[in-house]
Design an enzyme around this catalytic site. Structure first.
Site, short mmCIF file in Angstrom:
data_model
loop_
_atom_site.label_atom_id
_atom_site.label_comp_id
_atom_site.label_asym_id
_atom_site.label_seq_id
_atom_site.Cartn_x
_atom_site.Cartn_y
_atom_site.Cartn_z
N PHE A 111 -3.01 -1.84 10.68
CA PHE A 111 -2.76 -0.65 10.22
C PHE A 111 -1.48 0.11 10.78
CE2 PHE A 111 -7.28 -0.68 10.15
CZ PHE A 111 -7.56 -0.81 9.04
N GLY B 204 -6.36 -9.13 7.23
CA GLY B 204 -7.63 -8.61 6.32
C GLY B 204 -7.15 -8.28 5.04
N ILE C 226 -1.23 -7.92 -10.28
CA ILE C 226 -2.17 -7.85 -9.65
C ILE C 226 -2.65 -9.36 -9.30
CG2 ILE C 226 -4.56 -7.34 -9.00
CD1 ILE C 226 -2.68 -4.82 -8.83
N LYS D 87 4.22 -5.71 -6.84
CA LYS D 87 4.64 -4.71 -5.75
C LYS D 87 3.54 -4.42 -4.86
CE LYS D 87 6.04 -1.50 -9.11
NZ LYS D 87 6.95 -0.86 -9.97
N GLY E 41 -1.27 -1.96 -0.32
CA GLY E 41 -1.87 -1.35 0.65
C GLY E 41 -1.49 -0.05 1.16
N GLU E 42 -0.25 0.45 1.10
CA GLU E 42 0.01 1.57 1.63
C GLU E 42 -0.09 2.69 0.49
OE1 GLU E 42 3.48 0.77 3.95
OE2 GLU E 42 2.25 0.71 5.82
MO1 MOS Z 1 2.16 -0.88 8.23
S1 MOS Z 1 2.11 1.07 8.84
O1 MOS Z 1 3.95 -1.27 8.19
O2 MOS Z 1 1.38 -2.04 9.07
#
Ligand code: MOS
Length: 712
Positions: free
Chosen positions: A238, A468, A603, A675, A678-679
Site C-alpha cells: 500500500f 498481492g 483488463i 491502464k 489499483g489506486e
Molecule cells: Mo503506491 S502508494 O505507489 O504503493
C-alpha cells in the site's frame, strides 16, 4: 472447468501462485532458510523530542544469547543528509542510529541482536535510556504558524481564481479534514540481511527492488553491483514498502558488525512509528459556478505536516487541476514540521485524499445549484487536460457516470435530503467521480524458451514484484499470449535484483509497465527465432524453435513510453456509487451497497482486477468510516497502536460491492492498451459515502472518519 488451461490475457484465470500461497509454500521475507541466522529487535524512543543523555546496556549485554547491542554510540557511520528537511523519495538514504537526537516518539534508538528472537526481544527491554526532553511540536493548530512551501513545490495556477469567483452566481468555500492513517499490509515489514564481507544479500519485503538496492548502496556507500535484494512474494504494501526503511539498514549494519545473517521484523506495534504514515490533511476548496452549473473557478489549498528532518507532501490538488473544465484554477500545498515520523505515499497518495475534498465539494455545489450531482459533473467534463493542454488518451468519465447511474438505480435517489426512509432508517445515495494517473514506465524483462516434449516452455524473469495484486498471473497470461502457448507452460520469476530492471510495484504503473516489458521480451524472442530459422513456413513458436534447430533461447526486451504517450494525458477514470442507511436516533449507519464503474484500459484478468477494485473500495470505506490514528497530546506517541484500536471495515460493513469495467483498450497509453487499476479503486470512495450520508440526513460530513456521533 479449469480456467488455467486458457491462453492469453483477458481471461479470469486463477492466480498462478495461489496454491503456493494458501499452502504456505510461498516464502515471505522472514521465512527464508539462511544458515547461521540470528535475530534482532529494534528499540524505540519514549520521548518525541530531545536527546539521549545516557545509555546503560550492561544488563542487556549480560543476557544469554545476546550478541550485540547497537546504539548511536557504537553504530557505524553511514551516509548523512546534506541538510535537514530534504525532499523524501523512494531512493533516499536511510541513516539510522547516527546521533543522540530524537525527532519523534518511537524513533529507533537501538538494536539488540541475539541467537533467538525471544532473547533479542527480552534483552531489548533491558537497555536503559536517559533523555533530556524538549517540548515537542505535536499539536496541529499550534504548528500552523510554521507552515512553509516545500522545496520541490507543486503549486499550480491558470487564469485568476478571484476573478472567476467574482463572476460566479454561486460560490462555495469549505475545508475538509482527513486524519493520520496507517498502511498495515498483512505481511509485516521484515528482512533477512547478510553483509557477507560486502556482498550484501537481503530478503526484504519491498515493492521496488531496484530502488531498495540503491538505498542500501547509497546508505552504506558501497557499489550497487554488490547488493542483491530479493522479494519474490510480498504480503501487501500500500505504499509503505515503496522505499527500503531503516530496519533494512539496521539489519545489514548488525550483520556487518557480527558477521552473521540477521533477521529483523518490524512488529505490528512498530509499524505505527517506523514505516511511515498518511499524514493529516486540511484541504480548503473554493468553487464558483454560474447558475446553469458552468464552473468559473476552482481552487484547492492543502496543509499537511511532515517530520522535522524530511519533507513529504501528498499532492492532494492533483485531481483538482485536471478533472473539470474551468478557466480559473489554483492549487497549493504547504507543509508544517512536526515531531512525528515522516509521512509517505499511501495508496493513491494525493488522489485518495484530494478526491474526498474535491468530490465532496462538487456534491455540495450541485446541491447549492439545485442540480443533479451527475449532471453537474457531466456539464463540466473536458476531453483536454486543462492543466497542460494535452488531450486525454481516453476519458470515459461521463460514460462511467451514466452507466453507473443506470446500473445503480440512481433515479430512485431522493432529490431532497432526509426525505427517504425504511422503518427507522434514513436512506441516501451518493456519487463521486474518480481519476488516477495511469503511468507507464521503462521496463525490461528476459524470457527463456525451452523446447521439451514437442512443446515450448517459457520462463519470464524480471525484478518486478507481486504485492498481492496479481503480477505473476497477468505476466504468465501475457507471455502465453505473445508466444501463443498455454499458461501452464509459463513460469514467472519475479522479485530479484539479478533479473532485468523494472520500476517495481507502485503508483498503479505495475500492470501496464510489467506486461509491456514481458511483451517486448517475447517479441524479441520471436524475432530472434525468425532470424535464426531463416526462410521457413513455420509460424508457431514450437515450429520456429524446430526450424531454428534450437532447444533453448534467451531474449531480453525493454518497453517504454513513446512520443504519443508523452503527447497525451493518461489517466484511468471511474465513478463510485453508494447507498447508506442511517438510524434516525443513533446516527449508526450501514453501507448498504456500493458500485464502482471503472474505465482503465484493457483488463488483463477480470478476476485479479476485481480484487484490486474491491480492495480499493474497502480501503476507501475504511478511510470514510473507521480509520484514524490519534496523537497523544502530552507525549506525542500514537494512542492507536494495534488492530484493537485502529479500526478497519469488516465484512459486515462491506456487504455488497459491485464492479463494472467499461470495455476499453487505450492504445495511446501503451501497445497493450493497459491502464492502472489499483489506486483508482480507492479514489473518491470516501466522498461517495459522505455524499450518501448527506443525501440520507442533510448533514454534511467534512471531517473523516464519519463516526455516528458526528452525524446528529
Ligand atoms: Mo503506491 S502508494 O505507489 O504503493
Amino acid at each position: 472447468m479449469n480456467l488455467n488451461t486458457s491462453k492469453g490475457t483477458g481471461n479470469p484465470i486463477d492466480r498462478v501462485e495461489g496454491k503456493l500461497k494458501v499452502t504456505g509454500m510461498a516464502k515471505y521475507a522472514s521465512e527464508f532458510k539462511v544458515k547461521n541466522l540470528v535475530y534482532a529487535q529494534g528499540i524505540n524512543s519514549t520521548i518525541a523530542k530531545g536527546r539521549i543523555t545516557a545509555i546503560d546496556t550492561a544488563e542487556a549485554e549480560a543476557q544469554p544469547g545476546v550478541l550485540a547491542v547497537i546504539t548511536y554510540k557504537n553504530a557505524e557511520r553511514l551516509a548523512q543528509y546534506d541538510k535537514d528537511l530534504h525532499p523524501l523519495s523512494t531512493t533516499s538514504i536511510q541513516p539510522v542510529l547516527q546521533s543522540d537526537q530524537v525527532h519523534y516518539y518511537g524513533e529507533y534508538v537501538g538494536l539488540v541482536v541475539a541467537e533467538t528472537f525471544e532473547q533479542a526481544q527480552y534483552a531489548a527491554r533491558l537497555v536503559k535510556y536517559t533523555y533530556a526532553q524538549e517540548t515537542p511540536d505535536i499539536d496541529f493548530e499550534a504548528s500552523k504558524g510554521k507552515a512553509y512551501t516545500p522545496t520541490e513545490q507543486s503549486d499550480y495556477s491558470r487564469g485568476n481564481v478571484a476573478e472567476g469567483l467574482a463572476e460566479a452566481d454561486v460560490t462555495l468555500d469549505e475545508t475538509y479534514v482527513t486524519p493520520i492513517e496507517h498502511h498495515h499490509p498483512m505481511e509485516l515489514h521484515a528482512i533477512i540481511g547478510s553483509w557477507n564481507g560486502g556482498n550484501v544479500q537481503a530478503y526484504a519485503s519491498q515493492q521496488m527492488i531496484d530502488n531498495a538496492a540503491t538505498t542500501i548502496a547509497d546508505t552504506f556507500q558501497i557499489d550497487k553491483k554488490n547488493v542483491r535484494v530479493m522479494s519474490p512474494y510480498v504480503g501487501g504494501g500500500f505504499g509503505s514498502k515503496l522505499a527500503a526503511k531503516q530496519h533494512v539498514i539496521l539489519a545489514l549494519m548488525a550483520s556487518k558488525a557480527i558477521n552473521r545473517p540477521v533477521q529483523l521484523t518490524v512488529s505490528r506495534n512498530q509499524m505505527f512509528t517506523n514505516t511511515n504514515l498518511r499524514q493529516r490533511n486540511e484541504q480548503r476548496i473554493k468553487i464558483g459556478a454560474k447558475s446553469d452549473g458552468t464552473l468559473t473557478a476552482l481552487s484547492h489549498d492543502t496543509l499537511s505536516h511532515t517530520s522535522t528532518y524530511e519533507q513529504y507532501q501528498e499532492a492532494c490538488g492533483t485531481v483538482t487541476k485536471m478533472l473539470y473544465k474551468t478557466p480559473n484554477n489554483s492549487v497549493t500545498h504547504r507543509l508544517m514540521p512536526m515531531n512525528l515520523q515522516s509521512p509517505f505515499a499511501m495508496r493513491a497518495p494525493g488522489e485518495a485524499t484530494g478526491s474526498f475534498a474535491l468530490e465532496s465539494a462538487m456534491d455540495e455545489m450541485a446541491f447549492k445549484l439545485n442540480m443533479d450531482p451527475i449532471a453537474f459533473r457531466i456539464k463540466n467534463d473536458t476531453q483536454v487536460d486543462p492543466s497542460n493542454g494535452k488531450p486525454f488518451s481516453s476519458r470515459l468519465l461521463n460514460e462511467c457516470l451514466r452507466l453507473g447511474a443506470k446500473e445503480f438505480g440512481w433515479e430512485n435517489r431522493p432529490q431532497k435530503p432526509a426525505s427517504k426512509s425504511e422503518g427507522n432508517w434514513l436512506v441516501g445515495y451518493g456519487v463521486s467521480a474518480a481519476s488516477r494517473r495511469a503511468p507507464y514506465m521503462k521496463t525490461s524483462a528476459k524470457v527463456i524458451l525451452e523446447l521439451k516434449n514437442d512443446a515450448v516452455w517459457a520462463t519470464l524473469q524480471m525484478d518486478a514484484t507481486d504485492i498481492g495484486t496479481g503480477s505473476y498471473t497477468i505476466l504468465a497470461q501475457t507471455v502465453s499470449e505473445y508466444l501463443d502457448i498455454p499458461v501452464e507452460q509459463v513460469d514467472v520469476e519475479l522479485g530479484d535484483s539479478e533479473y532485468p530492471v523494472t520500476p517495481g510495484s507502485g503508483g498503479s504503473w505495475g500492470a501496464a509497465s510489467f506486461a509491456n516489458g514481458a511483451r517486448a521480451a517475447c517479441e524479441q524472442a520471436l524475432k530472434d527465432l525468425k532470424d535464426k530459422a531463416g526462410e521457413t513456413a513455420a509460424t508457431t513458436t514450437v515450429a520456429l524453435m524446430k526450424a531454428a534447430q534450437l532447444s533453448t533461447l534467451e531474449a531480453e526486451g525493454t518497453a517504454e513510453p513513446d512520443e504519443e504517450y508523452k503527447a497525451h494525458s493518461v489517466f484511468s477514470f471511474g465513478a463510485n456509487f453508494t447507498e447508506v442507511w442511517v438510524d434516525k436516533d443513533t446516527g449508526v449507519f450501514r453501507i448498504k451497497r456500493m458500485l464502482n464503474v471503472a474505465s482503465c484500459g484493457k483488463i488483463l484478468n477480470p478476476k485479479t482486477a476485481f480484487g484490486q477494485i474491491i480492495g480499493g473500495c474497502v480501503m476507501g470505506a475504511g478511510m470514510a468510516i473507521a480509520e484514524r490514528t490519534e496523537v497523544e497530546p502530552n507525549f506525542g506517541n500514537f494512542i492507536t497502536r494495534s488492530f484493537a484500536d485502529y479500526h478497519v471495515p469488516v465484512n459486515l460493513d462491506m456487504a455488497n460491492i459491485d464492479v463494472v469495467y467499461l470495455p476499453e483498450e487505450d492504445k495511446i497509453a501503451n501497445k497493450m492498451g493497459i491502464k492502472g487499476i489499483g489506486e483508482l479503486g480507492i479514489t473518491s470512495v470516501a466522498a461517495s459515502i459522505a455524499n450518501a450520508v448527506f443525501n440520507a440526513t442533510g448533514k454534511r460530513m467534512r471531517d473523516l472518519p464519519l463516526t455516528p456521533e458526528k452525524i446528529f
